[in-house]
Design an enzyme around this catalytic site. Structure first.
Site, short mmCIF file in Angstrom:
data_model
loop_
_atom_site.label_atom_id
_atom_site.label_comp_id
_atom_site.label_asym_id
_atom_site.label_seq_id
_atom_site.Cartn_x
_atom_site.Cartn_y
_atom_site.Cartn_z
N ARG A 18 42.44 14.05 12.16
CA ARG A 18 42.78 14.88 10.99
C ARG A 18 42.21 16.29 11.18
O ARG A 18 42.94 17.25 11.37
CB ARG A 18 42.22 14.23 9.71
CG ARG A 18 42.83 14.78 8.42
CD ARG A 18 42.22 16.06 7.94
NE ARG A 18 40.78 15.94 7.66
CZ ARG A 18 40.00 16.97 7.41
NH1 ARG A 18 40.49 18.20 7.39
NH2 ARG A 18 38.71 16.80 7.19
N ASP A 19 40.90 16.41 11.20
CA ASP A 19 40.26 17.72 11.23
C ASP A 19 40.55 18.45 12.54
O ASP A 19 40.75 19.66 12.57
CB ASP A 19 38.74 17.55 11.05
CG ASP A 19 38.11 18.67 10.26
OD1 ASP A 19 38.79 19.68 10.04
OD2 ASP A 19 36.93 18.55 9.89
N CYS A 243 38.37 24.47 10.02
CA CYS A 243 39.28 24.62 8.88
C CYS A 243 40.16 25.85 9.11
O CYS A 243 39.64 26.95 9.24
CB CYS A 243 38.47 24.76 7.60
SG CYS A 243 39.49 25.09 6.17
ZN ZN Z 1 35.82 19.66 8.66
#
Ligand code: ZN
Length: 316
Positions: A18-19, A243
Site C-alpha cells: 500500500r504505502d 506520502c
Molecule cells: Zn506511511
C-alpha cells in the site's frame, strides 16, 4: 548490569503493497503486485496492509486493489488489512474479501485538506457509516492518525490534539490506532513522552507505530515506543514508501532493518531476516531503487562474523 525490560515479541505489519506501491509513479502491473505480495508472504510476516480502496482517480496505482486482494486470498495465514477513505471504499474492500479496514485521518486540518480534501472533523463524521457497514459484515476496523507527531504544514502536533482524536476513536468503539509519522518528524523523546500519556489515558487502546525514516530517526523512535511497551509496528520492504501529498516525505522504515534491530535485541518478530533481505533485493531490482535500507547496504551484523575470524587468524 541493569537489565532493560522490553517486550519479548512484536508484530510487524508489512505496508509496502500500500504505502510503497502508491508512492511509485510508474504503473506496477497487477501480476507484479501479486508476485511481491506472495514473495513477502514467505518471510514469515503475519500481517499486511495489502492495498487502499481509494478512488482510482486519486491514486491510479491502486485501482486494481480488488484484483490484488483476490490474488492473495489463498494466503490464509496472513491477516490482510486495507486502508479505506470512505464508505464506498469500505464496500469495495469488504466485497473483495478484506476482513480488517483501516480508517484514514490526519492530525491536522492542513494535512487533511491536502490529503483527503476535508477537515479533520468532517472526516471523523464520515466514519460512522463505515463502522456500521463493517459491523454488519463482521469486519474489524482500526483507526489511524497521519502526521500524528509533526505536520509539514503546521509543525509539531500538540499531544492534546492526539488525545482528542484518540478519544473520539474510543467513543466510536475503535480498539487499535496507528500513530503515523508520515513525514519523519517525530523524535524519540517525543515518542516516549506522548506514548506514556496516551497509554495512561487510554489503557485499553492498542497503539501501533507507523514510522517513516525521512530523517534517520525511525529506528530510534521504534526503540522509544518499545520502551513504552508498544508491540505493533508497520514497516515496508526495502524501505519503499512515502506520502505522495507530503512534501519531502520518503521511505518507511525498512522491514529488514526493523526486524534486524529487534532480533539483535532478542525480540521475537516471527520473521526470517534472510528471506526479507532476499525479497528486498528482488524489490529493489524491480523498481530500480529502494527507499533506504541499511540491510541492503551493509547486511546484517551477524554476517560480519566470518571476517572477524579471518582477522584473528592473521594476527596469530
Ligand atoms: Zn506511511
Amino acid at each position: 548490569m541493569t537489565t532493560l525490560v522490553l517486550p519479548s515479541k512484536v508484530t510487524i505489519c508489512e505496508v509496502a503493497p500500500r504505502d510503497g506501491f502508491q508512492a511509485e509513479n510508474k504503473w506496477i502491473p497487477t501480476e507484479e503486485k501479486i508476485r511481491i505480495v506472495r514473495s513477502l508472504a514467505n518471510t514469515g510476516v503475519r500481517s499486511m496492509e495489502i492495498t487502499s480502496f481509494v478512488h482510482p482517480r486519486a491514486i491510479p496505482q491502486l485501482k486494481d486493489a480488488a484484483e490484488v486482494v483476490r490474488g492473495a486470498e489463498d494466503l490464509t495465514n496472513i491477516k490482510f488489512r486495507a486502508l479505506v477513505p470512505n464508505v464506498k471504499g469500505a464496500e469495495r474492500a469488504i466485497d473483495a474479501g478484506i476482513t480488517k479496514l483501516k480508517l484514514m485521518l490526519s492530525a491536522t486540518d492542513s494535512h487533511s485538506l491536502s490529503n483527503a480534501n476535508s477537515l479533520v472533523e468532517d472526516a471523523q463524521n464520515g466514519f460512522t457509516p463505515i463502522i456500521e457497514l463493517a459491523e454488519k459484515n463482521n469486519v474489524k476496523v482500526g483507526g489511524s492518525i497521519s502526521v500524528a507527531w509533526g505536520c509539514p504544514y503546521e509543525g509539531k502536533v500538540p499531544l492534546e490534539r492526539i488525545i482528542s482524536i484518540v478519544d473520539r476513536y474510543t467513543k466510536m468503539g475503535i480498539e487499535e490506532v496507528s500513530l503515523a509519522d508520515t513525514t519523519g518528524m517525530a523524535n524519540p523523546k517525543q515518542v516516549y513522552e506522548y506514548l506514556g500519556v496516551l497509554k495512561n489515558e487510554f489503557p485499553k487502546m492498542e497503539f501501533s507505530m507507523h514510522l517513516h525514516n525521512t530523517r534517520g530517526m525511525a529506528l530510534a523512535n521504534a526503540f522509544a515506543a518499545l520502551q513504552q511497551g508498544i508491540v505493533l509496528f508497520d514497516s515496508s520492504i526495502a524501505g519503499l514508501g512515502g506520502c505522495p501529498y507530503a512534501p519531502g516525505a520518503s521511505g518507511n522504515v525498512a522491514t529488514e532493518d526493523l526486524v534486524h534491530a529487534f532480533e539483535e535485541m532478542g525480540i521475537d518478530t516471527g520473521m526470517n531476516l534472510d528471506s526479507l533481505i532476499a525479497t528486498a533485493k528482488e524489490v529493489k531490482n524491480y523498481f530500480g531503487h529502494d527507499g533506504g535500507s541499511y540491510m541492503l547496504q551493509a547486511g546484517p551484523s551477524s554476517a560480519l562474523s566470518p571476517r572477524v575470524k579471518a582477522q584473528e587468524k592473521l594476527e596469530s
